[in-house]
Write a protein that holds these residues in place. Structure first.
Motif, PDB file in Angstrom:
ATOM      1  N   SER A   7       0.942  -1.162   0.092  1.00  0.00           N
ATOM      2  CA  SER A   7       0.177   0.156   0.156  1.00  0.00           C
ATOM      3  C   SER A   7       0.982   1.172  -0.262  1.00  0.00           C
ATOM      4  O   SER A   7       0.540   2.159  -0.600  1.00  0.00           O
ATOM      5  CB  SER A   7      -0.868  -0.044   1.334  1.00  0.00           C
ATOM      6  OG  SER A   7      -0.417   0.080   2.600  1.00  0.00           O
ATOM      7  N   THR A   8       2.108   1.155   0.527  1.00  0.00           N
ATOM      8  CA  THR A   8       2.902   2.144   0.480  1.00  0.00           C
ATOM      9  C   THR A   8       4.389   1.909   0.209  1.00  0.00           C
ATOM     10  O   THR A   8       4.649   0.490   0.406  1.00  0.00           O
ATOM     11  CB  THR A   8       3.247   2.936   1.843  1.00  0.00           C
ATOM     12  OG1 THR A   8       3.623   2.207   2.937  1.00  0.00           O
ATOM     13  CG2 THR A   8       1.674   3.710   2.239  1.00  0.00           C
ATOM     14  N   PHE A   9       5.082   2.450  -0.318  1.00  0.00           N
ATOM     15  CA  PHE A   9       6.577   1.823  -0.847  1.00  0.00           C
ATOM     16  C   PHE A   9       7.745   3.051  -0.678  1.00  0.00           C
ATOM     17  O   PHE A   9       7.107   3.964  -1.187  1.00  0.00           O
ATOM     18  CB  PHE A   9       6.730   1.410  -1.959  1.00  0.00           C
ATOM     19  CG  PHE A   9       8.106   0.931  -2.523  1.00  0.00           C
ATOM     20  CD1 PHE A   9       8.963   0.203  -2.193  1.00  0.00           C
ATOM     21  CD2 PHE A   9       8.738   1.539  -3.837  1.00  0.00           C
ATOM     22  CE1 PHE A   9      10.370  -0.101  -2.338  1.00  0.00           C
ATOM     23  CE2 PHE A   9       9.844   1.466  -4.100  1.00  0.00           C
ATOM     24  CZ  PHE A   9      10.702   0.552  -3.345  1.00  0.00           C
ATOM     25  N   THR A  16      -1.941   2.154  -8.095  1.00  0.00           N
ATOM     26  CA  THR A  16      -2.004   0.942  -8.979  1.00  0.00           C
ATOM     27  C   THR A  16      -2.344   1.204 -10.366  1.00  0.00           C
ATOM     28  O   THR A  16      -3.211   2.051 -10.772  1.00  0.00           O
ATOM     29  CB  THR A  16      -3.100   0.073  -8.533  1.00  0.00           C
ATOM     30  OG1 THR A  16      -2.661  -0.516  -7.279  1.00  0.00           O
ATOM     31  CG2 THR A  16      -3.180  -1.478  -9.695  1.00  0.00           C
ATOM     32  N   PHE A  17      -1.423   0.907 -11.423  1.00  0.00           N
ATOM     33  CA  PHE A  17      -1.642   1.215 -13.056  1.00  0.00           C
ATOM     34  C   PHE A  17      -1.835  -0.055 -13.495  1.00  0.00           C
ATOM     35  O   PHE A  17      -0.675  -0.774 -13.952  1.00  0.00           O
ATOM     36  CB  PHE A  17      -0.318   1.926 -13.227  1.00  0.00           C
ATOM     37  CG  PHE A  17      -0.658   2.305 -14.906  1.00  0.00           C
ATOM     38  CD1 PHE A  17      -0.999   3.809 -15.216  1.00  0.00           C
ATOM     39  CD2 PHE A  17      -0.347   1.643 -16.079  1.00  0.00           C
ATOM     40  CE1 PHE A  17      -1.220   4.174 -16.332  1.00  0.00           C
ATOM     41  CE2 PHE A  17      -0.613   1.920 -17.173  1.00  0.00           C
ATOM     42  CZ  PHE A  17      -0.755   3.257 -17.628  1.00  0.00           C
ATOM     43  N   VAL A  31       3.521   9.691  -6.266  1.00  0.00           N
ATOM     44  CA  VAL A  31       3.400   8.339  -5.549  1.00  0.00           C
ATOM     45  C   VAL A  31       4.128   7.132  -6.184  1.00  0.00           C
ATOM     46  O   VAL A  31       5.181   7.430  -7.070  1.00  0.00           O
ATOM     47  CB  VAL A  31       1.914   7.970  -6.554  1.00  0.00           C
ATOM     48  CG1 VAL A  31       0.748   8.737  -5.937  1.00  0.00           C
ATOM     49  CG2 VAL A  31       2.021   7.729  -8.082  1.00  0.00           C
ATOM     50  N   ALA A  32       4.192   6.031  -5.769  1.00  0.00           N
ATOM     51  CA  ALA A  32       4.908   4.795  -6.139  1.00  0.00           C
ATOM     52  C   ALA A  32       4.011   4.091  -6.978  1.00  0.00           C
ATOM     53  O   ALA A  32       2.924   3.698  -6.667  1.00  0.00           O
ATOM     54  CB  ALA A  32       5.532   4.000  -5.217  1.00  0.00           C
ATOM     55  N   LEU A  68       8.963   3.178  -8.349  1.00  0.00           N
ATOM     56  CA  LEU A  68       8.248   1.863  -9.143  1.00  0.00           C
ATOM     57  C   LEU A  68       8.118   0.774  -8.576  1.00  0.00           C
ATOM     58  O   LEU A  68       9.094   0.347  -7.800  1.00  0.00           O
ATOM     59  CB  LEU A  68       9.099   1.977 -10.376  1.00  0.00           C
ATOM     60  CG  LEU A  68       8.445   1.183 -11.532  1.00  0.00           C
ATOM     61  CD1 LEU A  68       7.031   1.699 -12.059  1.00  0.00           C
ATOM     62  CD2 LEU A  68       9.336   1.156 -13.066  1.00  0.00           C
ATOM     63  N   VAL A  69       7.075   0.090  -8.570  1.00  0.00           N
ATOM     64  CA  VAL A  69       6.712  -1.231  -8.087  1.00  0.00           C
ATOM     65  C   VAL A  69       6.204  -2.093  -9.305  1.00  0.00           C
ATOM     66  O   VAL A  69       5.324  -1.694 -10.106  1.00  0.00           O
ATOM     67  CB  VAL A  69       5.770  -1.206  -7.040  1.00  0.00           C
ATOM     68  CG1 VAL A  69       5.546  -2.629  -6.466  1.00  0.00           C
ATOM     69  CG2 VAL A  69       6.265  -0.262  -5.771  1.00  0.00           C
TER      70      VAL A  69
END
Length: 322
Positions: A7-9, A16-17, A31-32, A68-69
């Motif tokens: 939820s966080t990074f 979410t993309f 945002v991440a 980036l995740v």
């Protein structure tokens, strides 16, 4: 098991993309960005990570993206190698500072099944990278780093290879403040052992280290014994031996070793301490935030019927085992 996505990074909320965006997008550097497969309302899969990553590059001003995740990309790296794809897009991500590779839930793919590859090219392509986390160690390779700007480095695994620990130990990481390694179980040749941790516990190449986590380990008691007399502990602000098979023997070793009263935090959650030992730990460290959540009860490997046969069942008792 790992049941939820991040939820966080690295200090930012994860956005979410996972398909065609609906409505306005957040600021690229606010945002991440989480690149995942898209699950429709009826449960069917829509666009997957390869397509979503390409759409992300076309839709978002990626020159401003800092975090980036990457989520589940498949059972292997043959159709989509996240390292290769990120390196190819490095010129589109000049300000990337934080990267999480493998934000994958257990029901997508068990942790031990996540396929990784050689991540070394990432640090050449993104020399300003300060925060790197990776989940899964099957096929993982990590070359020793020189002069990296990394401040946080984390490995989540069920069987962390000894080569990864050695590569970290052989790296020159003058800026590294936070190191986490999930050791897992030592069930096959090449898995990390307590002896492999010795150069890290000496701390000679980690002058800035303040947070150390050696977690999710079947041999958590032996790790606790090694940590108890480790030179690096004197400069730590936070120490974690959480998620593993820590018993009274390991806690006893910690209390008998170098003083821990200087720590701000000692994380031992998911443990097998008796109530009496848990009380001793708290009493010995009155000024330290001690996390003793998730007590697991008395483990089978400590019961007389198993000790009589010299069976070590501790591998069954780590928080994330598959």
């Amino acid at each position: 098991m790992i049941q939820e996505r991040l939820s966080t990074f690295a200090g930012l909320p994860v956005h979410t993309f996972d398909g065609e965006p609906e409505g306005p997008l957040p600021a690229p550097d606010g945002v991440a960005w989480g690149i995942y497969h898209h699950v429709q309302d009826n449960g069917a899969w829509g666009a997957e990570v390869p397509e979503n990553f390409d759409l992300f590059l076309r839709t978002v001003d990626t020159t401003r993206v800092t975090h980036l995740v990457i989520g589940y990309w498949g059972f292997d790296c043959e159709e989509f190698d996240p390292v290769e794809r990120l390196v190819d897009a490095a010129d589109r991500l000049p300000n990337l500072r934080a990267l999480f590779l493998g934000d994958i839930r257990d029901w997508d793919l068990h942790l031990s099944w996540i396929k990784q590859s050689d991540v070394s090219p990432l640090f050449e392509a993104f020399p300003e990278l300060e925060h790197f986390e990776i989940r899964g160690s099957d096929g993982l390779w990590f070359e020793p780093l020189r002069g990296s700007r990394l401040r946080t480095l984390r490995f989540e695994a069920t069987m962390l290879p000894a080569e990864i620990v050695s590569a970290v130990a052989d790296s020159d990481l003058p800026a590294l403040r936070h190191l986490d390694m999930w050791i897992g179980v030592n069930q096959v040749d090449g898995c990390a052992s307590v002896d492999d941790l010795a150069p890290i516990l000496a701390g000679d190449r980690l002058p800035s280290l303040r947070r150390l986590g050696l977690e999710n380990a079947a041999l958590q008691d032996r790790i606790a014994e090694a940590v108890a007399d480790a030179p690096v502990v004197a400069r730590l602000e936070s120490l974690s031996l959480a998620r593993g098979a820590l018993s009274d023997a390991g806690a006893e070793a910690l209390l008998a070793g170098h003083p821990l009263g200087h720590l701000g935090e000692l994380d031992l959650h998911h443990h097998f301490l008796s109530d009496a030992m848990a009380g001793r730990v708290r009493e010995a460290l009155p000024g330290v935030r001690v996390n003793l959540d998730e007590p697991q009860g008395r483990p089978e490997w400590l019961k007389p019927k198993w000790r009589r046969y010299e069976l070590d069942l501790s591998a069954s008792y780590i928080a994330v085992a598959e």
